[in-house]
Design a protein around this motif. Structure first.
Motif, PDB file in Angstrom:
ATOM      1  N   GLU A  92      -5.996   1.710   5.447  1.00 46.42           N
ATOM      2  CA  GLU A  92      -5.541   2.474   4.292  1.00 46.42           C
ATOM      3  C   GLU A  92      -4.059   2.834   4.404  1.00 46.42           C
ATOM      4  N   GLU A  93      -3.610   3.228   5.602  1.00 44.36           N
ATOM      5  CA  GLU A  93      -2.211   3.609   5.792  1.00 44.36           C
ATOM      6  C   GLU A  93      -1.286   2.422   5.545  1.00 44.36           C
ATOM      7  N   SER A  95      -1.947  -0.168   3.687  1.00 40.32           N
ATOM      8  CA  SER A  95      -2.011  -0.485   2.260  1.00 40.32           C
ATOM      9  C   SER A  95      -1.147   0.466   1.442  1.00 40.32           C
ATOM     10  N   ARG A  96      -1.255   1.755   1.721  1.00 41.92           N
ATOM     11  CA  ARG A  96      -0.505   2.748   0.947  1.00 41.92           C
ATOM     12  C   ARG A  96       0.999   2.680   1.223  1.00 41.92           C
ATOM     13  N   GLY A 182       0.665   1.979 -11.109  1.00 45.35           N
ATOM     14  CA  GLY A 182      -0.427   2.833 -10.653  1.00 45.35           C
ATOM     15  C   GLY A 182      -1.517   3.070 -11.678  1.00 45.35           C
ATOM     16  N   ILE A 215      -9.482   2.563  -2.128  1.00 46.63           N
ATOM     17  CA  ILE A 215      -8.098   2.101  -2.185  1.00 46.63           C
ATOM     18  C   ILE A 215      -7.914   0.968  -3.186  1.00 46.63           C
TER      19      ILE A 215
END
Length: 400
Positions: A92-93, A95-96, A182, A215
């Motif tokens: 996740e980190e 990806s973000r 987004g 995500i």
């Protein structure tokens, strides 16, 4: 008169209803016009005249392997992210922070058709060398119409350059492109109303997939894509419950999806739903290994309810840069405790079922495509037991 007869072989028929793997100790396979006309004990074989008789000298014959979940077409690599994960960064980190799928998107958009073909063929050749005769290839690294079309066009072209069957899956709902700002609902609308119809009109899509995850895309957004796919007459499949339990398995079952894939966080109700619907549970041990996950898919629950279990490489640049279905079988046995029978059925019969092709491939039975893998081994367990060892003697695709 038949074209080719393979005799003096051990057959792993994996036939539906057969005990275990349907092993025949001294068997034969006969082929005419690319189809199996006989697969069974040599002693029971009818009188056949064969243009070509091959003595297998006791070797093992399985159906040609089927890799039912790959992301084979992409640009670049993500070795740097591998280093980040080794330093403690989570999926996740990464990806973000703009890595992950979006990183591959940039490289894929920048690559020409010719560059993508060249890179993809290198990966495909490794799979072919291990007896793979059918492969599914997803898009999802373009994330706009032109780039998704390019990826699917390249995937289709691989079938013309190698003796292999390719099925294409549109995975536009894989991640958010930066230009979407987004707004996930807006991007899903673009997928449903613009991208999907155009790709179908171009004849580039065999199925539709969605990454349903925190995500990525919600169950509600997944339903929108699935509804449009169904209206266009396309089967669906789902990246489900990999990082959390959004009840993706149950959602896939509601739509009678071909498969639900990953499933690390699927609960007992999800496993039961898969069994009831006939949706295949596709396990991807390469991603589990690469991400150093600790929660395994609910294999015991899948078994208890009688769900079909397949295995695939998930070959992709970020979370499973794996081009060995033999290694995937060993990982499934070692990490998920699948049996030898489950592993071999998982890359033949059940993988064919996960692509909606069980009536054509996946078992050694009369009337099916003559896709064979002939192995220099004494027993089926060797195909799962060894690591980094390829005992393929020869590969047959449509009798050739």
């Amino acid at each position: 008169m038949v074209d080719t007869l393979w005799r003096n072989a051990q057959l792993v028929t994996v036939a539906s209803g057969a005990s275990g793997l349907g092993l025949i100790e001294k068997g034969a396979v006969a082929c005419k016009d690319g189809l199996i006309v006989y697969a069974g004990p040599e002693a029971d074989m009818p009188a056949l005249n064969a243009a070509d008789i091959k003595d297998c000298e006791g070797r093992l014959i399985t159906p040609g392997f089927v890799d039912c979940h790959t992301h084979l077409v992409y640009g670049g690599d993500r070795a740097q992210e591998f280093q980040m994960r080794l330093s403690g960064a989570s999926y996740e980190e990464i990806s973000r922070a703009g890595g992950g799928i979006v990183s591959s998107m940039r490289a894929t958009r920048a690559a020409s058709d010719e560059e993508l073909v060249k890179a993809s063929l290198r990966r495909l050749d490794h799979l072919i060398a291990e007896g793979v005769t059918t492969i599914e290839i997803k898009s999802g690294y373009g994330l706009d119409l032109d780039s998704e079309m390019k990826s699917l066009r390249v995937a289709r072209s691989l079938e013309k350059q190698r003796n292999i069957r390719v099925l294409t899956t549109f995975l536009g709902a894989h991640a958010m492109p930066p230009e979407a700002g987004g707004d996930k609902d807006l991007y899903i609308s673009q997928i449903c109303e613009m991208m999907l119809p155009a790709l179908v009109a171009a004849g580039l899509v065999d199925a539709v997939d969605v990454f349903c995850e925190g995500i990525a895309f919600s169950p509600a957004q997944t339903r929108r894509v699935f509804d449009h796919a169904k209206m266009l007459g396309l089967p669906v499949k789902l990246h489900a419950d990999q990082l959390s339990n959004l009840h993706g398995a149950a959602l896939a079952a509601q739509y009678h999806a071909l498969s639900a894939d990953h499933l690390e966080f699927t609960d007992d109700e999800g496993a039961k739903a898969l069994a009831r619907s006939g949706t295949v549970a596709v396990l991807l041990p390469g991603a589990f290994y690469m991400l150093r996950e600790t929660q395994s898919p609910p294999v015991a629950s899948l078994r208890k309810h009688g769900a079909h279990i397949a295995i695939a490489t998930d070959s992709n640049p970020g979370t499973s840069p794996l081009t060995s279905l033999l290694t995937a079988m060993n990982m499934a046995a070692t990490l998920f405790r699948l049996t030898v029978d489950e592993c071999i059925a998982g890359v033949t019969r059940e993988a064919a079922r996960a692509l909606g092709l069980l009536n054509e491939i996946g078992t050694l039975e009369a009337g099916k495509c003559c896709d064979l893998a002939i192995w220099d081994v004494e027993r089926p367990a060797e195909l799962v037991y060894r690591i980094g060892f390829n005992p393929l003697h020869s590969r047959v695709r449509s009798g050739q």
